[in-house]
Design a protein around this motif. Sequence first.
Motif, PDB file in Angstrom:
ATOM      1  N   ALA A 182      28.624 -96.517 -18.746  1.00 56.87           N
ATOM      2  CA  ALA A 182      30.062 -96.829 -19.234  1.00 56.87           C
ATOM      3  C   ALA A 182      30.078 -97.041 -20.920  1.00 56.87           C
ATOM      4  O   ALA A 182      29.429 -97.671 -21.279  1.00 56.87           O
ATOM      5  CB  ALA A 182      30.634 -98.371 -18.708  1.00 56.87           C
ATOM      6  N   PHE A 183      31.238 -96.434 -21.384  1.00 56.29           N
ATOM      7  CA  PHE A 183      31.408 -96.355 -22.923  1.00 56.29           C
ATOM      8  C   PHE A 183      32.713 -97.404 -23.122  1.00 56.29           C
ATOM      9  O   PHE A 183      33.734 -96.919 -22.617  1.00 56.29           O
ATOM     10  CB  PHE A 183      31.460 -95.178 -23.311  1.00 56.29           C
ATOM     11  N   ASP A 184      32.405 -98.481 -23.630  1.00 55.66           N
ATOM     12  CA  ASP A 184      33.787 -99.528 -24.101  1.00 55.66           C
ATOM     13  C   ASP A 184      33.758 -99.861 -25.414  1.00 55.66           C
ATOM     14  O   ASP A 184      32.738-100.371 -25.864  1.00 55.66           O
ATOM     15  CB  ASP A 184      33.336-100.549 -23.085  1.00 55.66           C
ATOM     16  N   ALA A 185      35.019 -99.471 -26.095  1.00 62.77           N
ATOM     17  CA  ALA A 185      35.265 -99.982 -27.271  1.00 62.77           C
ATOM     18  C   ALA A 185      36.128-101.056 -27.378  1.00 62.77           C
ATOM     19  O   ALA A 185      36.709-101.540 -28.609  1.00 62.77           O
ATOM     20  CB  ALA A 185      35.782 -98.679 -28.228  1.00 62.77           C
ATOM     21  N   ILE A 186      36.625-101.369 -26.163  1.00 66.27           N
ATOM     22  CA  ILE A 186      37.716-102.799 -26.287  1.00 66.27           C
ATOM     23  C   ILE A 186      36.898-104.027 -26.641  1.00 66.27           C
ATOM     24  O   ILE A 186      37.572-104.880 -27.547  1.00 66.27           O
ATOM     25  CB  ILE A 186      38.409-102.866 -24.868  1.00 66.27           C
ATOM     26  N   GLY A 187      35.703-104.217 -26.368  1.00 66.64           N
ATOM     27  CA  GLY A 187      35.107-105.362 -26.564  1.00 66.64           C
ATOM     28  C   GLY A 187      35.206-106.734 -25.830  1.00 66.64           C
ATOM     29  O   GLY A 187      36.284-106.910 -25.004  1.00 66.64           O
ATOM     30  N   GLY A 188      34.748-107.549 -26.769  1.00 69.16           N
ATOM     31  CA  GLY A 188      34.893-108.872 -25.973  1.00 69.16           C
ATOM     32  C   GLY A 188      34.845-109.319 -24.637  1.00 69.16           C
ATOM     33  O   GLY A 188      33.810-108.884 -24.035  1.00 69.16           O
ATOM     34  N   ALA A 189      35.748-109.930 -24.061  1.00 64.39           N
ATOM     35  CA  ALA A 189      35.687-110.143 -22.578  1.00 64.39           C
ATOM     36  C   ALA A 189      35.772-108.749 -21.742  1.00 64.39           C
ATOM     37  O   ALA A 189      35.309-108.935 -20.422  1.00 64.39           O
ATOM     38  CB  ALA A 189      36.762-111.137 -21.883  1.00 64.39           C
ATOM     39  N   HIS A 190      36.515-107.677 -22.305  1.00 65.18           N
ATOM     40  CA  HIS A 190      36.437-106.638 -21.492  1.00 65.18           C
ATOM     41  C   HIS A 190      35.114-106.143 -21.068  1.00 65.18           C
ATOM     42  O   HIS A 190      34.886-105.311 -20.136  1.00 65.18           O
ATOM     43  CB  HIS A 190      37.269-105.727 -22.049  1.00 65.18           C
ATOM     44  N   PHE A 191      33.993-106.323 -21.934  1.00 65.82           N
ATOM     45  CA  PHE A 191      32.859-105.649 -21.621  1.00 65.82           C
ATOM     46  C   PHE A 191      32.269-106.225 -20.115  1.00 65.82           C
ATOM     47  O   PHE A 191      31.781-105.508 -19.382  1.00 65.82           O
ATOM     48  CB  PHE A 191      31.607-106.392 -22.568  1.00 65.82           C
ATOM     49  N   GLY A 192      32.791-107.293 -19.858  1.00 68.37           N
ATOM     50  CA  GLY A 192      32.469-107.928 -18.263  1.00 68.37           C
ATOM     51  C   GLY A 192      32.925-106.932 -17.376  1.00 68.37           C
ATOM     52  O   GLY A 192      32.170-106.587 -16.240  1.00 68.37           O
ATOM     53  N   ARG A 193      34.084-106.471 -17.362  1.00 70.58           N
ATOM     54  CA  ARG A 193      34.840-105.622 -16.288  1.00 70.58           C
ATOM     55  C   ARG A 193      33.902-104.195 -16.412  1.00 70.58           C
ATOM     56  O   ARG A 193      33.736-103.451 -15.438  1.00 70.58           O
ATOM     57  CB  ARG A 193      35.979-105.328 -16.560  1.00 70.58           C
ATOM     58  N   SER A 194      33.745-103.595 -17.620  1.00 71.07           N
ATOM     59  CA  SER A 194      32.847-102.496 -17.608  1.00 71.07           C
ATOM     60  C   SER A 194      31.529-102.679 -17.171  1.00 71.07           C
ATOM     61  O   SER A 194      30.793-101.742 -16.467  1.00 71.07           O
ATOM     62  CB  SER A 194      32.847-102.116 -19.388  1.00 71.07           C
ATOM     63  N   PHE A 195      30.852-103.839 -17.358  1.00 67.36           N
ATOM     64  CA  PHE A 195      29.407-103.657 -16.835  1.00 67.36           C
ATOM     65  C   PHE A 195      29.417-104.070 -15.420  1.00 67.36           C
ATOM     66  O   PHE A 195      28.614-103.404 -14.744  1.00 67.36           O
ATOM     67  CB  PHE A 195      29.029-105.258 -17.557  1.00 67.36           C
ATOM     68  N   ALA A 196      30.708-104.388 -14.852  1.00 68.86           N
ATOM     69  CA  ALA A 196      30.821-104.721 -13.105  1.00 68.86           C
ATOM     70  C   ALA A 196      30.905-103.150 -12.523  1.00 68.86           C
ATOM     71  O   ALA A 196      30.704-103.023 -11.344  1.00 68.86           O
ATOM     72  CB  ALA A 196      31.985-105.434 -12.880  1.00 68.86           C
ATOM     73  N   CYS A 197      31.175-102.330 -13.558  1.00 68.78           N
ATOM     74  CA  CYS A 197      31.397-100.830 -13.172  1.00 68.78           C
ATOM     75  C   CYS A 197      30.001 -99.855 -12.924  1.00 68.78           C
ATOM     76  O   CYS A 197      30.129 -98.772 -12.365  1.00 68.78           O
ATOM     77  CB  CYS A 197      32.342 -99.901 -13.876  1.00 68.78           C
ATOM     78  N   LEU A 198      29.054-100.519 -13.488  1.00 69.06           N
ATOM     79  CA  LEU A 198      27.598 -99.657 -13.437  1.00 69.06           C
ATOM     80  C   LEU A 198      26.896 -99.854 -11.978  1.00 69.06           C
ATOM     81  O   LEU A 198      27.097-100.832 -11.213  1.00 69.06           O
ATOM     82  CB  LEU A 198      26.809-100.530 -14.316  1.00 69.06           C
ATOM     83  N   ALA A 199      26.465 -98.538 -11.876  1.00 65.12           N
ATOM     84  CA  ALA A 199      25.573 -98.380 -10.734  1.00 65.12           C
ATOM     85  C   ALA A 199      24.105 -99.184 -11.296  1.00 65.12           C
ATOM     86  O   ALA A 199      23.836 -99.455 -12.246  1.00 65.12           O
ATOM     87  CB  ALA A 199      25.099 -96.959 -10.552  1.00 65.12           C
ATOM     88  N   PRO A 200      23.290 -99.466 -10.115  1.00 61.80           N
ATOM     89  CA  PRO A 200      21.986 -99.981 -10.276  1.00 61.80           C
ATOM     90  C   PRO A 200      21.267 -99.185 -11.269  1.00 61.80           C
ATOM     91  O   PRO A 200      21.514 -97.942 -11.555  1.00 61.80           O
ATOM     92  CB  PRO A 200      21.322 -99.709  -8.726  1.00 61.80           C
ATOM     93  N   ARG A 201      20.940 -99.860 -12.349  1.00 61.48           N
ATOM     94  CA  ARG A 201      19.832 -99.192 -13.306  1.00 61.48           C
ATOM     95  C   ARG A 201      21.093 -98.550 -14.488  1.00 61.48           C
ATOM     96  O   ARG A 201      20.553 -97.564 -15.377  1.00 61.48           O
ATOM     97  CB  ARG A 201      19.103 -98.213 -13.159  1.00 61.48           C
TER      98      ARG A 201
END
Length: 354
Positions: A212-231
């Motif tokens: 996942a590529f995220d330039a929004i930053g801050g608290a938004h990183f948490g939502r992008s991290f939740a979208c990741l598959a294992p590894r």
Amino acid sequence: MRVRISRFGGPEVLQVVEEPTIPEPGPGEVRIKVLAAGTGFTDTMIRRGRFPDFKGPLPFTPGYEIVGLVEKIGAGVAATLEGQMVADLCVVGGYAQYAIRPSDYLVPVPDGIDPAEAACIPLAYLTAFQMLTRCRDLPSGATILVVGASGTVGTALLDLARHLGVKAIGTCSTANMPVIERFGAAAIDYRAGDFVTALRTLTAGGAGVDIAFDAIGGAHFGRSFACLAPRGLLVGYGSQTMAVGGESLVAAGLGLARLKLWSALSFLFGGRRAVFYSITARRSTRPEEFKADMAALFQLLRAGAIRPVVIERVPLAAATKVHERIDRGGLGGKIVLLPWPGESRTAEGTDDSA
């Protein structure tokens, strides 16, 4: 002629000024006749005084990326550079008819390439390319998530994903979904419903994305991290919310701290990791990699394998209006400044309403 900023602020601080003399290069420098200067969100961060890598001094000329002809060389510069078309990631100084630049980082632009399209490469496409190829090896059949996919780096990520045969999912507003779909990517309206659930329905077995590529930053990183598959891997590469005043510097710092924590404790998160990417930091530590990657992108551009979206080509005098449009968001491509009269036009085959 150049654009000058004498105080940080809104688009109104951009002023076009006439210089009485043409600048002369010093030792190790060249004078570039600027044929095209890229514009983008990073320029607006610098204009506001919210860009970590540049805080002045004032006054200065903005402009992060340029393409132009080496018109004159200073002492100690290889004579072969004179007369070449080159590209540079200058951070500031690009919105001008002439730029004085150190020769060390200049990358030749091959013959037959449109300068306006070439101006999309040094920041947006190089950022996208290095994040896709240098942060980790893409697994076979990989799926990526591009947050804010209608921006200049976002569209570059989608274009390169298409070239690499990688499945892409992009987030945007409803109005910009056609921009995402134009690249063969799936589009998600980030304002509608449960974002994470919507994304997982688009991935195999609902597992999530590989990167996942995220330039929004801050608290938004948490939502992008939740979208990741294992590894999976989250690549943060900006803090747009902080840049526009929607989040404090402390909140942005906490977002970066979370990236480090997730990587340190990846064993608790199914091997999921997170990193932060900075093009200027990577260039300073790996200059030869920077040049090699940009040269590779110019070859892809020359071959037609990638297709930067230049939505409009305008004169330096339009810089204020360009920044106003960037601030409104959702352009779906790049507006390029052409500093010399008679060269500005809307690109053929592009949609200026994007």
